[in-house]
Motif scaffolding. Structure first.
Motif, PDB file in Angstrom:
ATOM      1  N   THR A  64      59.280  72.475   4.406  1.00  0.00           N
ATOM      2  CA  THR A  64      60.185  71.645   4.357  1.00  0.00           C
ATOM      3  C   THR A  64      59.597  70.408   3.570  1.00  0.00           C
ATOM      4  OG1 THR A  64      61.075  70.315   6.102  1.00  0.00           O
ATOM      5  CG2 THR A  64      58.600  70.607   6.803  1.00  0.00           C
ATOM      6  N   THR A  65      60.202  68.965   3.731  1.00  0.00           N
ATOM      7  CA  THR A  65      60.594  68.230   3.064  1.00  0.00           C
ATOM      8  C   THR A  65      59.007  67.375   3.171  1.00  0.00           C
ATOM      9  OG1 THR A  65      62.030  66.376   3.885  1.00  0.00           O
ATOM     10  CG2 THR A  65      62.543  68.150   2.458  1.00  0.00           C
ATOM     11  N   LYS A  66      58.092  66.320   2.206  1.00  0.00           N
ATOM     12  CA  LYS A  66      57.987  65.442   2.329  1.00  0.00           C
ATOM     13  C   LYS A  66      57.843  64.738   3.928  1.00  0.00           C
ATOM     14  CE  LYS A  66      55.386  65.219  -1.843  1.00  0.00           C
ATOM     15  NZ  LYS A  66      54.672  64.241  -2.817  1.00  0.00           N
ATOM     16  N   SER A  67      59.448  64.151   3.877  1.00  0.00           N
ATOM     17  CA  SER A  67      59.503  63.152   5.093  1.00  0.00           C
ATOM     18  C   SER A  67      59.251  63.915   6.420  1.00  0.00           C
ATOM     19  CB  SER A  67      61.213  62.637   4.500  1.00  0.00           C
ATOM     20  OG  SER A  67      61.096  61.636   3.117  1.00  0.00           O
ATOM     21  N   VAL A  68      59.845  65.190   6.144  1.00  0.00           N
ATOM     22  CA  VAL A  68      59.534  65.431   7.090  1.00  0.00           C
ATOM     23  C   VAL A  68      58.912  66.090   7.704  1.00  0.00           C
ATOM     24  CG1 VAL A  68      60.511  68.102   9.056  1.00  0.00           C
ATOM     25  CG2 VAL A  68      62.411  67.009   7.493  1.00  0.00           C
ATOM     26  N   LEU A  69      57.766  66.193   7.080  1.00  0.00           N
ATOM     27  CA  LEU A  69      55.984  66.202   7.605  1.00  0.00           C
ATOM     28  C   LEU A  69      55.907  64.829   8.054  1.00  0.00           C
ATOM     29  CD1 LEU A  69      54.542  68.215   4.385  1.00  0.00           C
ATOM     30  CD2 LEU A  69      55.053  68.961   6.598  1.00  0.00           C
ATOM     31  N   LYS A  70      56.186  63.518   7.124  1.00  0.00           N
ATOM     32  CA  LYS A  70      55.380  62.995   7.907  1.00  0.00           C
ATOM     33  C   LYS A  70      55.780  62.545   9.975  1.00  0.00           C
ATOM     34  CE  LYS A  70      55.857  57.758   7.275  1.00  0.00           C
ATOM     35  NZ  LYS A  70      56.557  56.764   6.372  1.00  0.00           N
ATOM     36  N   HIS A  71      57.311  62.571   9.614  1.00  0.00           N
ATOM     37  CA  HIS A  71      57.602  62.812  10.917  1.00  0.00           C
ATOM     38  C   HIS A  71      57.532  63.927  12.650  1.00  0.00           C
ATOM     39  CE1 HIS A  71      60.285  59.335   8.958  1.00  0.00           C
ATOM     40  NE2 HIS A  71      60.390  58.883   9.984  1.00  0.00           N
ATOM     41  N   LEU A  72      57.402  65.503  11.629  1.00  0.00           N
ATOM     42  CA  LEU A  72      56.781  65.572  12.642  1.00  0.00           C
ATOM     43  C   LEU A  72      55.495  65.903  13.233  1.00  0.00           C
ATOM     44  CD1 LEU A  72      57.941  69.351  11.018  1.00  0.00           C
ATOM     45  CD2 LEU A  72      58.295  68.411  13.361  1.00  0.00           C
ATOM     46  N   LYS A  73      54.808  65.242  12.730  1.00  0.00           N
ATOM     47  CA  LYS A  73      53.286  64.421  12.049  1.00  0.00           C
ATOM     48  C   LYS A  73      53.289  63.476  13.259  1.00  0.00           C
ATOM     49  CE  LYS A  73      49.572  65.535   9.485  1.00  0.00           C
ATOM     50  NZ  LYS A  73      49.104  65.351   7.894  1.00  0.00           N
ATOM     51  N   LYS A  76      69.168  62.709   5.456  1.00  0.00           N
ATOM     52  CA  LYS A  76      68.842  62.112   4.420  1.00  0.00           C
ATOM     53  C   LYS A  76      67.756  61.560   3.221  1.00  0.00           C
ATOM     54  CE  LYS A  76      73.004  59.513   6.019  1.00  0.00           C
ATOM     55  NZ  LYS A  76      73.389  58.205   6.876  1.00  0.00           N
ATOM     56  N   LYS A  77      66.839  60.905   4.122  1.00  0.00           N
ATOM     57  CA  LYS A  77      65.710  61.284   3.358  1.00  0.00           C
ATOM     58  C   LYS A  77      64.710  62.499   2.856  1.00  0.00           C
ATOM     59  CE  LYS A  77      62.301  58.016   3.822  1.00  0.00           C
ATOM     60  NZ  LYS A  77      61.706  57.113   2.433  1.00  0.00           N
ATOM     61  N   SER A  78      65.368  63.375   3.234  1.00  0.00           N
ATOM     62  CA  SER A  78      64.596  64.649   2.437  1.00  0.00           C
ATOM     63  C   SER A  78      65.843  65.062   1.369  1.00  0.00           C
ATOM     64  CB  SER A  78      65.439  65.609   2.861  1.00  0.00           C
ATOM     65  OG  SER A  78      63.795  65.789   4.651  1.00  0.00           O
ATOM     66  N   LEU A  79      67.155  64.539   1.087  1.00  0.00           N
ATOM     67  CA  LEU A  79      67.725  65.403  -0.059  1.00  0.00           C
ATOM     68  C   LEU A  79      67.670  63.955  -0.990  1.00  0.00           C
ATOM     69  CD1 LEU A  79      71.111  66.595   2.372  1.00  0.00           C
ATOM     70  CD2 LEU A  79      68.997  67.657   0.962  1.00  0.00           C
ATOM     71  N   PHE A  80      67.694  62.672  -0.721  1.00  0.00           N
ATOM     72  CA  PHE A  80      68.275  61.505  -1.625  1.00  0.00           C
ATOM     73  C   PHE A  80      66.901  61.380  -2.070  1.00  0.00           C
ATOM     74  CE2 PHE A  80      72.217  61.417   1.467  1.00  0.00           C
ATOM     75  CZ  PHE A  80      72.530  62.318   0.449  1.00  0.00           C
ATOM     76  N   ASN A  81      66.212  60.501  -1.290  1.00  0.00           N
ATOM     77  CA  ASN A  81      64.380  61.049  -1.839  1.00  0.00           C
ATOM     78  C   ASN A  81      63.880  61.493  -2.270  1.00  0.00           C
ATOM     79  OD1 ASN A  81      66.224  58.935   0.183  1.00  0.00           O
ATOM     80  ND2 ASN A  81      64.307  57.129  -0.284  1.00  0.00           N
ATOM     81  N   ASP A  82      63.875  62.919  -1.265  1.00  0.00           N
ATOM     82  CA  ASP A  82      62.571  63.236  -1.972  1.00  0.00           C
ATOM     83  C   ASP A  82      62.807  64.188  -2.833  1.00  0.00           C
ATOM     84  OD1 ASP A  82      61.024  62.511   0.435  1.00  0.00           O
ATOM     85  OD2 ASP A  82      61.507  64.043   1.567  1.00  0.00           O
TER      86      ASP A  82
END
Length: 164
Positions: free
Chosen positions: A150-159, A55-61
């Protein structure tokens, strides 16, 4: 109004997945990204985290329209989920010929379970065909740069997940 179900683990969602979503929205009116919570796999992210990241990736990023895409968790047979969501089309992605054999078999089994189900195969653009969630996780775990995948949201959560 035709809608398609795009089932997957999305652990995490990548630009390869997103490429298929964009292509599907050129063909179908609505798309349901169905985040699998099957218990036969080990995931880095929980189903709820994966749903949140999609959701974060698709709708926010990426600013996808919420009236065209729905993101839900499911833990049933995909064919049962299709019936519940009133869709008879499943979207699957093909990256390489190695994907075809598994996807062909899966499509056939789904057809045996529900003969009204059709599977549509799409390929992402060449620059995204090499991307897999598994490789993104491996690279990130080894402190490599995955921002091309991948998206910014995923990058943040992966880290956060991998590095505390």
């Amino acid at each position: 109004m035709k809608k398609v179900i795009y089932p997957g683990t999305f652990d995490p969602i990548t630009f390869g997945h997103i490429d298929l979503i964009k292509k599907a929205l050129n063909i179908f009116d609505n798309l349901i990204v169905a985040v699998s919570d099957g218990n036969n796999k080990e995931y880095l992210f929980s189903a709820e985290e994966r749903e949140y990241l999609v959701k974060k990736s698709l709708f926010n990023d990426l600013k996808f329209k919420k009236n065209q895409v729905k993101v839900v968790i499911f833990n049933t047979l995909t064919t049962d989920f299709c019936k519940k969501m009133k869709s008879n089309v499943i979207l699957r992605g093909l990256r390489a010929t190695s994907d075809f054999e598994y996807e062909f078999q899966l499509s056939g089994m789904n057809k045996k379970l529900n003969d009204k189900i059709e599977t549509v195969f799409l390929m992402s653009d060449p620059q995204n065909q090499i991307i897999s969630s598994k490789l993104v996780k491996e690279i990130a775990d080894l402190k490599g740069n995955v921002k091309k995948f991948t998206t910014k949201s995923v990058l943040k959560h992966l880290k956060l997940k991998l590095n505390g």
